[in-house]
Design an enzyme around this catalytic site. Structure first.
Site, PDB file in Angstrom:
ATOM      1  N   TYR A   1       0.859  -1.189   0.000  1.00 37.25           N
ATOM      2  CA  TYR A   1       0.000   0.000   0.000  1.00 37.25           C
ATOM      3  C   TYR A   1       0.897   1.242   0.000  1.00 37.25           C
ATOM      4  O   TYR A   1       0.926   1.980  -0.957  1.00 37.25           O
ATOM      5  CB  TYR A   1      -0.971   0.007   1.177  1.00 37.25           C
ATOM      6  CG  TYR A   1      -1.956   1.157   1.052  1.00 37.25           C
ATOM      7  CD1 TYR A   1      -2.997   1.086   0.142  1.00 37.25           C
ATOM      8  CD2 TYR A   1      -1.815   2.320   1.794  1.00 37.25           C
ATOM      9  CE1 TYR A   1      -3.881   2.147  -0.027  1.00 37.25           C
ATOM     10  CE2 TYR A   1      -2.693   3.386   1.637  1.00 37.25           C
ATOM     11  CZ  TYR A   1      -3.725   3.293   0.728  1.00 37.25           C
ATOM     12  OH  TYR A   1      -4.597   4.349   0.559  1.00 37.25           O
TER      13      TYR A   1
ATOM     14  N   SER B   1      -5.314   0.844  -5.187  1.00 37.69           N
ATOM     15  CA  SER B   1      -5.440   2.269  -4.889  1.00 37.69           C
ATOM     16  C   SER B   1      -4.044   2.894  -4.798  1.00 37.69           C
ATOM     17  O   SER B   1      -3.292   2.852  -5.763  1.00 37.69           O
ATOM     18  CB  SER B   1      -6.250   2.464  -3.604  1.00 37.69           C
ATOM     19  OG  SER B   1      -6.668   3.796  -3.453  1.00 37.69           O
ATOM     20  N   TYR B   2      -3.660   3.446  -3.641  1.00 37.59           N
ATOM     21  CA  TYR B   2      -2.296   3.957  -3.509  1.00 37.59           C
ATOM     22  C   TYR B   2      -1.294   2.833  -3.750  1.00 37.59           C
ATOM     23  O   TYR B   2      -0.228   3.043  -4.343  1.00 37.59           O
ATOM     24  CB  TYR B   2      -2.082   4.585  -2.124  1.00 37.59           C
ATOM     25  CG  TYR B   2      -0.901   5.519  -2.059  1.00 37.59           C
ATOM     26  CD1 TYR B   2       0.406   5.044  -2.092  1.00 37.59           C
ATOM     27  CD2 TYR B   2      -1.083   6.893  -1.968  1.00 37.59           C
ATOM     28  CE1 TYR B   2       1.493   5.905  -2.031  1.00 37.59           C
ATOM     29  CE2 TYR B   2      -0.006   7.764  -1.920  1.00 37.59           C
ATOM     30  CZ  TYR B   2       1.277   7.260  -1.948  1.00 37.59           C
ATOM     31  OH  TYR B   2       2.352   8.121  -1.903  1.00 37.59           O
TER      32      TYR B   2
ATOM     33  N   ASP C   1     -15.718   3.945 -10.709  1.00 39.85           N
ATOM     34  CA  ASP C   1     -14.922   4.312  -9.539  1.00 39.85           C
ATOM     35  C   ASP C   1     -15.064   5.815  -9.299  1.00 39.85           C
ATOM     36  O   ASP C   1     -14.543   6.630 -10.058  1.00 39.85           O
ATOM     37  CB  ASP C   1     -13.454   3.936  -9.774  1.00 39.85           C
ATOM     38  CG  ASP C   1     -12.617   3.992  -8.512  1.00 39.85           C
ATOM     39  OD1 ASP C   1     -12.945   4.798  -7.618  1.00 39.85           O
ATOM     40  OD2 ASP C   1     -11.632   3.228  -8.420  1.00 39.85           O
TER      41      ASP C   1
ATOM     42  N   HIS D   1     -14.689   1.732  -6.415  1.00 38.25           N
ATOM     43  CA  HIS D   1     -13.287   1.567  -6.022  1.00 38.25           C
ATOM     44  C   HIS D   1     -13.009   0.225  -5.343  1.00 38.25           C
ATOM     45  O   HIS D   1     -11.896  -0.278  -5.390  1.00 38.25           O
ATOM     46  CB  HIS D   1     -12.889   2.715  -5.084  1.00 38.25           C
ATOM     47  CG  HIS D   1     -11.417   2.861  -4.891  1.00 38.25           C
ATOM     48  ND1 HIS D   1     -10.529   2.995  -5.934  1.00 38.25           N
ATOM     49  CD2 HIS D   1     -10.662   2.898  -3.762  1.00 38.25           C
ATOM     50  CE1 HIS D   1      -9.299   3.111  -5.460  1.00 38.25           C
ATOM     51  NE2 HIS D   1      -9.354   3.059  -4.151  1.00 38.25           N
TER      52      HIS D   1
END
Length: 766
Positions: A547, A630-631, A708, A740
């Site tokens: 992450y 995501s990140y 998303d 998402h």
């Protein structure tokens, strides 16, 4: 639970310039150490997708200082902690009378009414609409007069009695009695424009982590609320394809401020609900932001009632290194709220941003004249400081090279908090209490209860903190216990997951190693999920699960049954995670290292971690992969595009690709503004697209949901375009109408099956 947990000690390997110290590690694979003699089944992909082995929770709702509600066989029961007995509060058969499938319920504080929620329709991460009925517990019947409208956006009881405040069509209403007409508080609500009592998209996602923007005073007299104005906020638009019979896709439009774009404005009001009249409109009194905030863009980031007539507001500049807390008192003679400059408390950061994600909330003493708050000390570790409202300086009551995670309860004698102090492990969580008359008297209430099984706790206190539920999340199976704060005695086990433990005895489970490496005289923690019967003399493929966002933490002592469990148990893949620079709960020096430079150190550190893992002797350095969401998808893509030669392949799910595409509150917290005067150069130098050429050296799977609302499909579309433009052969998968989380049942099964096939192909596994 009586599982014979094992402890793995000793050095697994050595690496140049790296010190490895092994801490106790819980081994989940029980039974023989001989893999050939172990006939038990492994934890399969189907087990994960079908949730074959379910962790049991014990969810409760405190309704007094000694009673809580919980569900059992769909009945609502009330447990009396003082007498140690349960009784039926509301039978399941009662719900059958309503004619609706009840999604949730809420009891009025005086115990006279129950609010029943149905017709739940999800909106964004926290927001939804629903229908509500009110059941009179004394008369044992539904209230049919003056019902709450369908598609209500938020509803909440007052803290005492049974007043109700709710938001419908972006306006606020109050019910003094459940069966009487509602009083309308606001008249300005407009879809996607003016939000009264609820948050817009960016406040919901990035500031309050909630849909509600309503705050009752402790006695239910005053109702405070925020109003957000998105008139000038640009819209993000995307197609929603819906059923195949729909000839033209729907277009979803959401006010979404991207980095550098126009932000929503905010106003704050308080209304006296004891003076509501059917003859005249309600009078809401505005409390304006401090002058130091009004000079530019700013956020409202925290609201806390100190007493019945004292409220604190925290405001934050758009450049999020400066915040102001206002403490405001009600003046009965004028009906106004006075916020004295002398009572303002300023919090600043010279190395990064204020708070972990926003300034922490204050915890006021009973008289409202002082409060406790988590802030960074001079050494850059987050600790509890004691403030008096009329004084600027504060006194730290905790200290050390560890961090307080949260203040959990405050009584006249003690303050209770969660920290990661125990044994110097940032990935642990334990409950402590500190004596307010002598700050040197600190007791850990959970550290020695069951240290082999439980090193990661959260807590739920009763209304006045006389009792509390401890929730142990690992490293062993979750355990829920009830305790008295009078003597901190354990009263009973609420759930021990013994049935699951018995089932897992027949499964070859992986083990979890939690450890750290030292680079440049700094500890960086990692975890490894190791295959059953792990043999350090063998070579294993390794998947780095990343992450790596600001204040993130992946190396912890939590027990999980997830995709990594399958990969390790069935496919014999080591799944590792590493907390490098930018990660949280280890001091500001590490966390603020990536301030104004996302896409640099946190990316480099994942590459370096993989290099160090490959030197440990048991990792096949020709079969190292990386994946993230995501990140984590951004970092995965930046790593693969670095040209390091360390990774063979990787998967990026819903990745950021360019920070100018992401929302203003999150992005600017860490990057400042995308302007030539501020940080535009680094915005432009931290894109995935600029690294497209290097993707020719790796195998890449790019995944995104088309609906998303958070990290827009635009981000992956631009990666795809850049890769195509330079002739990179890569794989891509989109999920129609998924947001998402890509969390619908069919999409969830598909994405993890697809990713499993990709990883197995990359590692040349059958």
């Amino acid at each position: 639970m009586k599982t014979p947990w094992k402890v793995l000690l000793g050095l697994l390997g050595a690496a140049a310039l790296v010190t490895i110290i092994t801490v106790p590690v819980v081994l989940l694979n029980k039974g023989t150490d001989d893999a050939t003699a172990d006939s038990r089944k492994t934890y399969t992909l189907t087990d994960y997708l079908k949730n074959t082995y379910r962790l049991k929770l014990y969810s409760l709702r405190w309704i007094s200082d000694h009673e809580y509600l919980y569900k059992q066989e769909n009945n609502i029961l009330v447990f009396n902690a003082e007498y140690g007995n349960s009784s039926v509060f509301l039978e399941n058969s009662t719900f059958d009378e309503f004619g609706h499938s009840i999604n949730d319920y809420s009891i009025s504080p005086d115990g006279q009414f129950i609010l029943l929620e149905y017709n739940y329709v999800k909106q964004w991460r926290h927001s939804y609409t629903a229908s509500y009925d009110i059941y009179d517990l004394n008369k044992r019947q539904l209230i049919t007069e003056e019902r709450i409208p369908n598609n209500t956006q938020w509803v909440t009881w007052s803290p005492v009695g049974h007043k109700l405040a709710y938001v419908w069509n972006n306006d606020i209403y109050v019910k003094i009695e459940p069966n009487l007409p509602s009083y309308r508080i606001t008249w300005t609500g407009k879809e996607d424009i003016i939000y009264n009592g609820i948050t817009d998209w960016v406040y919901e996602e990035e500031v309050f982590s909630a849909y509600s923007a309503l705050w009752w005073s402790p006695n239910g007299t005053f109702l405070a609320y925020a109003q957000f104005n998105d008139t000038e906020v640009p819209l993000i638009e995307y197609s929603f394809y819906s059923d195949e019979s729909l000839q033209y896709p729907k277009t979803v439009r959401v006010p979404y401020p991207k980095a550098g774009a126009v932000n929503p404005t905010v106003k704050f009001f308080v209304v006296n609900t004891d003076s509501l009249s059917s003859v005249t409109n309600a009078t809401s009194i505005q409390i304006t932001a401090p002058a130091s905030m009004l000079i530019g863009d700013h956020y409202l980031c925290d609201v806390t009632w100190a007493t019945q007539e004292r409220i604190s507001l925290q405001w934050l500049r758009r450049i999020q290194n400066y915040s102001v807390m206002d403490i405001c008192d009600y003046d009965e003679s004028s009906g106004r709220w006075n916020c004295l400059v002398a009572r303002q408390h300023i919090e600043m950061s010279t190395t990064g941003w204020v708070g972990r994600f926003r300034p922490s909330e204050p915890h006021f003493t009973l008289d409202g004249n002082s409060f406790y708050k988590i802030i960074s000390n001079e050494e850059g570790y987050r600790h509890i400081c004691y403030f008096q409202i009329d004084k600027k300086d504060c006194t730290f009551i905790t200290k050390g090279t560890w961090e307080v995670i949260g203040i959990e309860a405050l009584t006249s004698d003690y303050l209770y908090y969660i920290s990661n102090e125990y044994k110097g492990m940032p990935g642990g969580r334990n409950l402590y209490k500190i004596q307010l008359s002598d700050y040197t008297k600190v007791t850990c209430l959970s550290c020695e209860l069951n240290p082999e099984r439980c090193q990661y706790y959260s807590v739920s206190f009763s209304k006045e903190a006389k009792y509390y539920q401890l929730r142990c999340s690992g490293p062993g199976l979750p355990l829920y216990t009830l305790h008295s704060s009078v003597n901190d005695k354990g009263l009973r086990v609420l759930e021990d997951n013994s049935a699951l433990d018995k089932m897992l005895q027949n499964v070859q489970m992986p083990s979890k190693k939690l450890d750290f490496i030292i680079l440049n005289e700094t500890k960086f923690w990692y975890q490894m999920i190791l295959p059953p019967h792990f043999d350090k003399s063998k070579k294993y493929p390794l998947l780095l699960d990343v992450y790596a966002g600001p204040c993130s933490q992946k190396a912890d002592t939590v027990f999980r049954l997830n995709w990594a469990t399958y990969l390790a148990s069935t496919e014999n893949i080591i799944v590792a995670s590493f907390d490098g620079r930018g990660s949280g709960y280890q001091g500001d020096k590490i966390m603020h290292a990536i301030n104004r430079r996302l896409g640099t150190f946190e990316v480099e550190d994942q590459i370096e971690a993989a290099r160090q893992f490959s030197k440990m002797g048991f990792v096949d350095n020709k079969r190292i992969a990386i994946w993230g969401w995501s990140y984590g998808g951004y970092v995965t893509s930046m790593v693969l595009g670095s040209g390091s030669g360390v990774f063979k392949c990787g998967i990026a799910v819903a990745p950021v690709s360019r920070w100018e595409y992401y929302d203003s509150v999150y992005t600017e917290r860490y990057m400042g503004l995308p302007t030539p005067e501020d940080n535009l150069d680094h915005y432009r130098n931290s894109t995935v697209m600029s690294r497209a050429e290097n993707f020719k050296q790796v195998e890449y799977l790019l995944i995104h949901g088309t609906a998303d609302d958070n990290v827009h499909f635009q981000q992956s579309a631009q990666i795809s375009k850049a890769l195509v433009d330079v002739g990179v052969d890569f794989q891509a998968m989109w999920y129609t109408d998924e947001d998402h989380g890509i969390a619908s049942s069919t999409a969830h099964q598909h994405i993890y099956t697809h990713m499993s096939h990709f990883i197995k192909q990359c590692f040349s596994l059958p």
